[in-house]
Design an enzyme around this catalytic site. Structure first.
Site: not given
Ligand code: AMP
Length: 212
Positions: A13, A88, A123, A156, A167
């Site tokens: 994404k 989400r 990654r 990360r 996740r």
């Molecule tokens: P990402 O980089 O999009 O995979 O997001 C990393 C982490 O940020 C996720 O595993 C959640 O802990 C938090 N996070 C990001 N976006 C959201 C969301 N829309 N709702 C809840 N937690 C989020």
């Protein structure tokens, strides 16, 4: 264009958001990046979010909804935006509707779980500018260093194998229903994200042309 990007963590994404941002000139808003930055800077949001982030769990709806509401009110979102990583949960999708934000489409980038695990465990991200690499599919020119700014590449914390599986579990349980939510509104567009970055970008841009 007001756009949502859906897809499992690691579906690409972020990379596609960047590509769309370059083509359409609208900002890409990654809730994950905003939250990671807040954790790094030790802000109030960061303090509240850190434990969830490290465990691969979702941060509370309340926190993320407030964050997105603020961000969408910024002047650069007036001509459109790309939401990467939000909504989400169905509660977040409903909150977006309540903000009276008209969404043109929710673009879902589909990648099988096995490919996700391999993508995320390989990654590496730049500790300074956040650029993303992969040990096998997209290595940096100098091992362990960012091509753009030369800073160290790191893994990360939530890309460690056990957290990746968590996740994915959370994704299937809480985020998959969001697809159904937009499908019912006739706004879901599905794109195959199994190929390389370039192939996927072509499919994404073609799909968006059809939406315009
Ligand atoms: P990402 O980089 O999009 O995979 O997001 C990393 C982490 O940020 C996720 O595993 C959640 O802990 C938090 N996070 C990001 N976006 C959201 C969301 N829309 N709702 C809840 N937690 C989020």
């Amino acid at each position: 264009m007001n756009l949502i990007l859906l897809g499992a963590p690691g579906a690409g994404k972020g990379t596609q958001a960047e590509c769309i941002c370059n083509v359409y000139g609208i900002p890409a808003i990654s809730t994950g990046n905003i939250i990671r930055e807040a954790v790094k800077n030790g802000t109030e949001l960061g303090e509240k979010a850190k434990a969830f982030l490290d465990a691969g769990a979702l941060v509370t709806d309340e926190l993320v909804i407030a964050l997105v509401k603020d961000r969408l009110a910024q002047p650069d979102c007036q001509n459109g935006f790309i939401l990467d990583g939000f909504p989400r949960t169905v509660v977040q999708a409903e909150a977006l509707d309540q903000m009276n934000v008209k969404i043109d489409t929710a673009l879902d980038i589909e990648v099988a779980d096995e490919a996700i695990v391999s993508r995320l465990s390989g990654r590496r991200v730049c500790s300074s500018c956040g650029a993303s690499y992969h040990l096998e599919y997209n290595p940096s020119k100098t091992e362990g260093k960012c091509d753009s700014c030369g800073a160290d590449l790191v893994q990360r914390k939530d890309d460690h194998p056990a957290t990746v599986l968590e996740r994915l579990r959370v994704y299937h349980e809480q985020t998959e229903p969001v697809k159904e939510y937009y499908s019912k509104q006739g706004k879901l567009t599905v794109v195959d994200g199994q190929g390389g970055v370039k192939d996927t970008s072509e499919l994404v841009l073609k799909a968006l042309e059809a939406v315009k």
